[in-house]
Design a protein around this motif. Sequence first.
Motif, short mmCIF file in Angstrom:
data_model
loop_
_atom_site.label_atom_id
_atom_site.label_comp_id
_atom_site.label_asym_id
_atom_site.label_seq_id
_atom_site.Cartn_x
_atom_site.Cartn_y
_atom_site.Cartn_z
N VAL A 53 0.85 -1.19 0.00
CA VAL A 53 0.00 0.00 0.00
C VAL A 53 0.89 1.24 0.00
CG1 VAL A 53 -1.74 1.30 1.29
CG2 VAL A 53 -1.80 -1.21 1.28
N ASP A 93 -5.80 9.72 -4.30
CA ASP A 93 -6.97 9.00 -3.81
C ASP A 93 -6.68 8.42 -2.42
OD1 ASP A 93 -8.59 9.42 -6.13
OD2 ASP A 93 -7.35 7.92 -7.16
N GLU A 114 -2.85 6.53 3.48
CA GLU A 114 -2.64 5.48 2.50
C GLU A 114 -3.47 5.83 1.28
OE1 GLU A 114 -3.86 1.95 4.59
OE2 GLU A 114 -1.98 1.85 5.71
N GLY A 115 -3.04 5.37 0.11
CA GLY A 115 -3.75 5.74 -1.10
C GLY A 115 -3.74 4.65 -2.14
N LEU A 116 -4.41 4.93 -3.25
CA LEU A 116 -4.47 3.98 -4.34
C LEU A 116 -3.23 4.00 -5.21
CD1 LEU A 116 -8.20 4.37 -5.45
CD2 LEU A 116 -7.19 2.71 -3.88
N SER A 117 -2.52 5.14 -5.23
CA SER A 117 -1.29 5.20 -6.02
C SER A 117 -0.32 6.21 -5.40
CB SER A 117 -1.58 5.58 -7.48
OG SER A 117 -2.05 6.90 -7.57
#
Length: 122
Positions: A53, A93, A114-117
Amino acid sequence: MSNPNRRAGRIFFKVDGAQHDAKGGFTYNLGADKRDAIVGADGVHGYGTKVQVPFIEGAITDSKDLDLEAFVNLDGVTVTLELANGKTIILRDAWYSNEGSGSTEEAEIAIRFEGLSGEEMK
């Protein structure tokens, strides 16, 4: 003036463009796959990968204007960490992913997003 030899020092932490008082000692991960060795009785066979992540974490200084309840409920935000060496770490995101605990001794709030990318801009 550019400082080509500077590697560490002053950083800037922002959420959706709003700067917060960074305490320093931040860590980050861009979310690249983690490689783990596959080992057999006869030797190393190769490796497998696991998803990681992307995250940015550290501590900020609490202030009168910081709404901690709203801060810990942030979701879908862009988080940036501008480093002294000229790089910027971008988390897209992203959501707040920590307890929301504060410390009164130094008005410190531990944060983790934390994020998607994750991305590194040079």
